[in-house]
Write an enzyme that holds these catalytic residues in place. Structure first.
Site, short mmCIF file in Angstrom:
data_model
loop_
_atom_site.label_atom_id
_atom_site.label_comp_id
_atom_site.label_asym_id
_atom_site.label_seq_id
_atom_site.Cartn_x
_atom_site.Cartn_y
_atom_site.Cartn_z
CD GLN A 52 27.08 34.55 50.10
OE1 GLN A 52 25.92 34.36 50.48
NE2 GLN A 52 28.07 33.72 50.36
CG HIS B 28 33.11 36.33 52.50
ND1 HIS B 28 32.44 35.49 51.64
CD2 HIS B 28 32.75 37.58 52.15
CE1 HIS B 28 31.73 36.19 50.79
NE2 HIS B 28 31.87 37.48 51.08
CG ASN C 37 27.07 41.10 52.26
OD1 ASN C 37 26.34 41.80 52.95
ND2 ASN C 37 28.15 41.57 51.67
CB VAL D 263 32.88 35.19 47.03
CG1 VAL D 263 33.77 33.96 47.16
CG2 VAL D 263 33.50 36.21 46.08
CG HIS E 232 32.41 41.81 54.16
ND1 HIS E 232 33.01 42.31 53.03
CD2 HIS E 232 31.51 40.88 53.73
CE1 HIS E 232 32.49 41.71 51.95
NE2 HIS E 232 31.58 40.85 52.36
#
Ligand code: DGP
Length: 114
Positions: free
Chosen positions: A94, A100, A87, A96, A102
């Protein structure tokens, strides 16, 4: 020094998490709010905020995150397929701002995504 991100605190073991894999480049742990039976976040140790912040030099790191996703998917028995998602920013929800990937699996997903 900039405030550590939530995920940096997880990487540094300041916040507990269910870590399933780690190496010199990344740490992977189960999402606290899983959207599928398997929902794992693969996070580079390098605190890159978003996909938009990647540089050419980060290409091998991003490739590595996908290879780790493939390895974890096999270890989790996601033989019928899985989804990987980055994201990026507000419209993608998004939340955080530490890059990252997922990894979601264990159920069937619809397309287009919501
Ligand atoms: P995103 O919306 O793409 O930025 O995803 C952030 C994910 O992080 C979201 O699915 C929930 C997860 N998350 C938030 N806080 C924590 C936490 O403290 N521990 C873990 N394991 N996951 C978290």
């Amino acid at each position: 020094m900039a405030e550590k991100t939530l995920f940096q605190k997880i990487i540094d073991r300041e916040i507990p998490s269910d870590i399933v894999f780690e190496d010199e480049q990344c740490v992977a742990f189960r999402d606290v709010n899983p959207q599928a039976p398997t929902h794992i976040l693969i996070v580079p140790r390098k605190p890159i905020p978003t996909l938009d912040d990647l540089t050419e030099d980060d290409g091998p790191l991003v490739g590595h995150l996908f290879l780790v996703a493939k390895q974890i998917a096999a270890a989790e028995g996601l033989d019928d397929g899985y989804r990987t998602v980055f994201n990026c920013g507000k419209n993608a929800q998004q939340s955080v701002f530490h890059l990252h990937l997922h990894l979601l699996g264990g159920r069937s997903f619809s397309w287009p995504p919501g």
